[in-house]
Write a protein that holds these residues in place. Sequence first.
Motif, PDB file in Angstrom:
ATOM      1  N   ARG A  16      32.266  -8.602   2.637  1.00 39.36           N
ATOM      2  CA  ARG A  16      31.790  -9.797   1.944  1.00 39.36           C
ATOM      3  C   ARG A  16      30.438 -10.249   2.482  1.00 39.36           C
ATOM      4  O   ARG A  16      29.663 -10.889   1.779  1.00 39.36           O
ATOM      5  CB  ARG A  16      32.795 -10.947   2.090  1.00 39.36           C
ATOM      6  CG  ARG A  16      34.017 -10.832   1.201  1.00 39.36           C
ATOM      7  CD  ARG A  16      34.937 -11.996   1.430  1.00 39.36           C
ATOM      8  NE  ARG A  16      34.285 -13.256   1.104  1.00 39.36           N
ATOM      9  CZ  ARG A  16      34.716 -14.452   1.490  1.00 39.36           C
ATOM     10  NH1 ARG A  16      35.777 -14.538   2.264  1.00 39.36           N
ATOM     11  NH2 ARG A  16      34.087 -15.548   1.122  1.00 39.36           N
ATOM     12  N   CYS A  67      32.600  -3.260  -1.609  1.00 38.71           N
ATOM     13  CA  CYS A  67      32.168  -4.665  -1.660  1.00 38.71           C
ATOM     14  C   CYS A  67      32.970  -5.471  -2.680  1.00 38.71           C
ATOM     15  O   CYS A  67      33.323  -6.633  -2.417  1.00 38.71           O
ATOM     16  CB  CYS A  67      30.676  -4.733  -1.988  1.00 38.71           C
ATOM     17  SG  CYS A  67      29.609  -4.041  -0.704  1.00 38.71           S
ATOM     18  N   LEU A  69      35.774  -8.878  -2.350  1.00 39.91           N
ATOM     19  CA  LEU A  69      35.708 -10.118  -3.125  1.00 39.91           C
ATOM     20  C   LEU A  69      36.996 -10.350  -3.914  1.00 39.91           C
ATOM     21  O   LEU A  69      37.501 -11.474  -3.990  1.00 39.91           O
ATOM     22  CB  LEU A  69      34.513 -10.056  -4.077  1.00 39.91           C
ATOM     23  CG  LEU A  69      33.128  -9.970  -3.422  1.00 39.91           C
ATOM     24  CD1 LEU A  69      32.056  -9.792  -4.483  1.00 39.91           C
ATOM     25  CD2 LEU A  69      32.844 -11.206  -2.590  1.00 39.91           C
ATOM     26  N   GLU A  91      39.991 -11.886  -1.954  1.00 43.00           N
ATOM     27  CA  GLU A  91      40.022 -13.334  -1.838  1.00 43.00           C
ATOM     28  C   GLU A  91      40.479 -13.990  -3.138  1.00 43.00           C
ATOM     29  O   GLU A  91      41.132 -15.037  -3.123  1.00 43.00           O
ATOM     30  CB  GLU A  91      38.641 -13.846  -1.442  1.00 43.00           C
ATOM     31  CG  GLU A  91      38.231 -13.472  -0.028  1.00 43.00           C
ATOM     32  CD  GLU A  91      39.222 -14.020   0.989  1.00 43.00           C
ATOM     33  OE1 GLU A  91      39.210 -15.235   1.230  1.00 43.00           O
ATOM     34  OE2 GLU A  91      40.012 -13.228   1.529  1.00 43.00           O
TER      35      GLU A  91
END
Length: 306
Positions: free
Chosen positions: A113, A148, A152, A155
């Motif tokens: 992140r 990447c 994300l 979360e």
Amino acid sequence: MSGPNRVLFDAPGPRARRRIRLATLLSVLLIAGLLALGLHQLARHGQLDRARWQPFGQWPYQRFLLQGLVRTLKAAGVAALLALPAGALLALGRLSPHRLTRLAAGGFVELFRSVPLLLVLYVFLMGIPRAGYTFPVFWELVIPVVLCTSALLAEVFRAGVLALDRGQSEAAHALGLSRRQVMRLVVLPQAVRLVVPTLVSQLVSLLKDTTLGYVVSYPELLNQGKVLGSYTHDFLQSYLTVTVVYIVANAALSQLAEALERRGRRRPAAGTPGTAGGASGVAPRLPGPREPKAAGGAGAEPLRPV
């Protein structure tokens, strides 16, 4: 004037509404003036001439850009298919009762992140090959995007799980379900339903991340536009055409997210009218325990020993 939906500020009064309308009007006029000035400058330098735009209406040029769009969608689709389950697993790892699992998943999420995607691409382009490992150009773009994006999405999934009422998982545990069964049968389906619009919106960002394919020489849409601009010497026309294509693709994904959000809102929750108890939403009246009739009365039933 305040209400349950006025959390951050009160409703504007008549004077404030007039000021808002005036500011909106001035903003629209300013933007329109800037656009008119820009078009005037482009026309002065011959950038709006028909001869400069005519090649982009021909099929060979369109096919060249279409091939780039197909590669862009392919890279974004494969990355999404890999990032979605990876993000869900990372979210479960961060919610795990085991400390080592939580630390490993949390470290991965916080690392990717924080690190820019461009830096991860350079690692796969120049760092890993020095160690003797090489990847095809397609995977040199897809793997960094997956790393990447999965961080994300982890979360997003974790927020969806934490947003659910704890009473549901407690009730499932009371029924004898294990932790894995509760997570798989009760928690995850509802969490995914809550975050579907956010997931689709994240796919829009994933599609835009594929524009970094030029770093690894992957022939995606933006790279194809750059090559076409170099060939025609009309970079402005080429990049504007590519911009329109990206706007259409991202608008389609945004419309999909809004449609899924509206569908989730229309779906009735448990216990609301029209779900249980028939179309009227009134639960049927269950018969209570039978009461013995008065002793000695007509049709009195004899008492039976328990």
